[in-house]
Design a protein around this motif. Structure first.
Motif, mmCIF file in Angstrom:
data_model
loop_
_atom_site.group_PDB
_atom_site.id
_atom_site.type_symbol
_atom_site.label_atom_id
_atom_site.label_comp_id
_atom_site.label_asym_id
_atom_site.label_seq_id
_atom_site.Cartn_x
_atom_site.Cartn_y
_atom_site.Cartn_z
ATOM 1 N N LEU A 31 0.807 -1.227 0.000
ATOM 2 C CA LEU A 31 0.000 0.000 0.000
ATOM 3 C C LEU A 31 0.837 1.272 0.000
ATOM 4 O O LEU A 31 0.334 2.330 -0.372
ATOM 5 N N GLY A 32 2.076 1.185 0.495
ATOM 6 C CA GLY A 32 2.928 2.358 0.505
ATOM 7 C C GLY A 32 2.472 3.411 1.499
ATOM 8 O O GLY A 32 2.027 3.109 2.619
ATOM 9 N N CYS A 36 0.214 4.320 5.940
ATOM 10 C CA CYS A 36 0.643 5.173 7.057
ATOM 11 C C CYS A 36 -0.333 6.330 7.282
ATOM 12 O O CYS A 36 -0.681 6.648 8.421
ATOM 13 N N LEU A 37 -0.761 6.962 6.203
ATOM 14 C CA LEU A 37 -1.668 8.109 6.335
ATOM 15 C C LEU A 37 -3.039 7.677 6.853
ATOM 16 O O LEU A 37 -3.630 8.352 7.697
ATOM 17 N N SER A 38 -3.538 6.549 6.365
ATOM 18 C CA SER A 38 -4.867 6.108 6.794
ATOM 19 C C SER A 38 -4.877 5.716 8.261
ATOM 20 O O SER A 38 -5.803 6.053 8.998
ATOM 21 N N ALA A 103 -6.587 8.799 1.836
ATOM 22 C CA ALA A 103 -5.622 7.707 1.973
ATOM 23 C C ALA A 103 -6.244 6.370 1.594
ATOM 24 O O ALA A 103 -5.602 5.531 0.948
ATOM 25 N N HIS A 104 -7.498 6.153 1.972
ATOM 26 C CA HIS A 104 -8.139 4.879 1.653
ATOM 27 C C HIS A 104 -8.507 4.776 0.167
ATOM 28 O O HIS A 104 -8.586 3.662 -0.369
ATOM 29 N N ASN A 110 -4.279 0.723 -4.781
ATOM 30 C CA ASN A 110 -3.076 -0.098 -4.616
ATOM 31 C C ASN A 110 -3.423 -1.567 -4.389
ATOM 32 O O ASN A 110 -2.687 -2.459 -4.844
ATOM 33 N N PHE A 111 -4.497 -1.839 -3.667
ATOM 34 C CA PHE A 111 -4.922 -3.220 -3.485
ATOM 35 C C PHE A 111 -5.202 -3.879 -4.831
ATOM 36 O O PHE A 111 -4.919 -5.068 -5.044
ATOM 37 N N SER A 112 -5.771 -3.107 -5.734
ATOM 38 C CA SER A 112 -6.103 -3.643 -7.044
ATOM 39 C C SER A 112 -4.866 -3.804 -7.932
ATOM 40 O O SER A 112 -4.683 -4.846 -8.574
ATOM 41 N N GLU A 113 -4.000 -2.806 -7.965
ATOM 42 C CA GLU A 113 -2.849 -2.834 -8.860
ATOM 43 C C GLU A 113 -1.722 -3.702 -8.326
ATOM 44 O O GLU A 113 -0.954 -4.284 -9.111
#
Length: 563
Positions: A31-32, A36-38, A103-104, A110-113
């Motif tokens: 997720l990168g 952290c932000l979420s 963030a989400h 990111n979860f998809s890619e």
């Protein structure tokens, strides 16, 4: 500022935890920065969603203010900031919710890619390239989050000053959506989308798993082939000990098992369950306490659209300066409004009363129900009149800053128009007896636009003035009445009001000169400043109270404003 610093500190500490914590290594790789932000914004939201309800526990605040457990006046004055603290927490929730949502949105993409078949338990997506909108609208965390954003948007926009002034009903009804918000929040955190690794000892992040490497026909590193030539074409044996030179010289750790992941226990439940239960218990207690209608003893119509309602209620006790919330089902089934007590029950009389300014739909309908005609000028309408009064429910009393006015040796009370109501109960209390209180000198400043407004409490002021003269304490109370708008010299009608006519001044007070004179007469003393009126007067007094003077006098500012 200190509250902002605390939130920023909490945000940064949580950010570092998720960016550097080994248990989040694989999740962070997937997720990168979004992870952290979420999570960092979620920690701030947990704290503020926990504390935003506490300032609304009015019974608790009134108990703390009136109990001896909070003996320090400075500590009790912090309770006066409860509304400001509530607004601060609300604004913080709105700001960090925007960051949390952004963030989400990145996380869903990111979860998809970055879908990884090696960590099926860690993936929120079902396959690579899955539409991120499915994660938002087809999962419990996603769907509840979307609805929460809509609810929060309604509550935030309806809380603005413009809407509260133009249509208070919108603010009232949308703000009660907080219960929906909290129920959705409980469901939102139960999805367990973000997971952490549980077997760090058996599978250190970034370790080498030879079994998996050879099983997938991936080329083994040259260093490992030299050390284990026999097992190069076969799966790496689990029981074979790891050669010490390899570990020491190459700094590569060997995994003994696959990584295991599990979701966090919903920490939000710990944060909000206590305050939410406390608030619900208090609302239940308030409902039980106020479910019996009061007995309206009289209704008095005063000049300038002001109505006085006097009532009786069993076992009702209140302190001067407190307020109650009135609810009349015939006016509105759900709507209720706060009004300051202008008369408190005492040992000799059980009656208590409020003065209300007829300025909105609710007060207009309430007045029409109480009076036979909207333009009726009758002084007193007794309870045994033919038309019965509507049912009226009283919730309270609740605390306010004006309770402290009797706890100073010297107090300055400044009222603007109908803002005199908090001080009326203080004056009524002094009329019953002033010697038992710490207060030894009271400066009472009342500013009105029209002369008729002074008639609301002219009798009370004259009676108290005459009593103090009879007790040889004419210096106990200093009365100054200011008529801000006038076409000429006017007087309060009636011979009995001569004491007030001599104290009636034209124009507006010169606040700096007024406070300098008070400071000069009360050298090296602490004076409590209490203001209920327009914000313009409040800001001037607040600024002057914080400024220094050459007499060693300290002013402590207390304020209640109304829109």
């Amino acid at each position: 500022f200190s509250w902002l610093s605390l939130n920023v500190w909490l945000f940064w500490k949580t950010f570092l935890l998720y960016s550097q914590g080994l248990q989040y290594y694989y999740l962070h790789q997937m997720l990168g920065l979004g992870l952290c932000l979420s999570r960092a914004s979620a920690s701030v939201l947990n704290l503020n969603c926990c504390l935003v309800l506490l300032p609304m526990c009015r019974v608790l605040l009134a108990f703390l203010r009136g109990s001896q457990k909070v003996a320090s006046r400075k500590t009790r004055r912090l309770l006066d900031k409860s509304k400001t603290f509530h607004v601060t927490c609300g604004v913080t929730i709105c700001i960090f919710s925007v960051l949390h949502v952004a963030a989400h949105l990145v996380n869903a993409l990111n979860f998809s890619e970055n879908y990884n078949e090696d960590f099926l338990a860690l993936n929120a997506a079902n396959y690579r390239g899955e539409d991120p909108r499915k994660l938002l609208f087809a999962t419990v965390p996603g769907l509840t989050g979307v609805i929460m954003v809509l609810v929060l948007f309604l509550m935030c926009t309806a809380s603005t000053y413009a809407i509260r002034v133009s249509n208070y009903d919108i603010f009232w009804y949308t703000h009660n959506l907080f219960f929906v918000f909290y129920m959705l929040l409980m469901l939102h955190v139960s999805g367990g989308v973000l997971k952490y690794q549980t077997n760090l000892e058996e599978h250190p992040p970034g370790c080498f798993n030879p079994n998996k490497t050879l099983g997938q026909n991936v080329t083994m590193p040259k260093a490992l082939e030299d050390l284990f030539p026999t097992y190069a074409p076969k799966p790496f044996p689990e029981a074979l000990p790891v050669p010490e030179p390899f570990v020491q010289n190459s700094f590569i750790r060997i995994c003994s098992e696959e990584p295991k992941f599990q979701p966090h226990f919903p920490e939000t439940w710990f944060w909000i369950s206590g305050p939410l239960c406390l608030y619900c218990v208090e609302r239940l207690y308030r409902y039980i306490r106020s479910n019996k209608p009061v007995t309206i003893t009289s209704v008095i119509s005063h000049p300038s659209n002001v109505l006085e309602v006097r009532m009786l209620k069993d076992d009702f006790q209140a302190r001067p300066g407190q307020y109650v919330i009135l609810h009349c089902p015939r006016v509105s089934a759900l709507e209720s409004h706060p009004f300051t007590l202008t008369m408190c029950p005492t040992d000799t009389k059980a009656t208590f009363g409020v003065h209300l300014k007829v300025v909105g739909d609710w007060t207009e309908r309430f007045r029409d129900l109480l009076l036979l005609h909207a333009n009726q000028d009758a002084e007193v309408l007794p309870i045994f009149q033919q038309r019965p009064y509507p049912k009226l429910y009283v919730d309270g009393p609740f605390g306010s800053p004006f309770e402290e006015s009797l706890n100073y040796e010297v107090s300055l009370c400044v009222a603007g128009g109908i803002g005199v109501t908090p001080f009326a109960s203080v004056l009524n209390t002094l009329l019953d007896g002033w010697k038992s209180y710490k207060l030894r000198r009271l400066y009472f400043i009342w500013v009105c636009r029209d002369i008729e407004s002074f008639c609301w409490f002219a009798d009370l002021l004259c009676t108290l003035h005459n009593k103090l003269w009879q007790e040889n304490r004419p210096d106990y109370m200093n009365i100054q009445l200011y008529l801000s708008q006038t076409d000429g010299i006017q007087k309060i009608i009636g011979e009995k009001y001569q004491a007030l006519n001599s104290r009636l001044l034209m124009g507006r007070p010169r606040w700096k000169l007024l406070l300098d004179e008070i400071a000069k007469c009360n050298r090296r003393k602490t004076i409590g400043v209490f203001c209920c009126g327009p914000n313009k007067i409040s800001k001037i007094l607040h600024k002057l109270s914080n400024s220094s003077n050459s007499y060693g006098t300290r002013f402590e500012y207390n304020k209640e404003s109304f829109s």
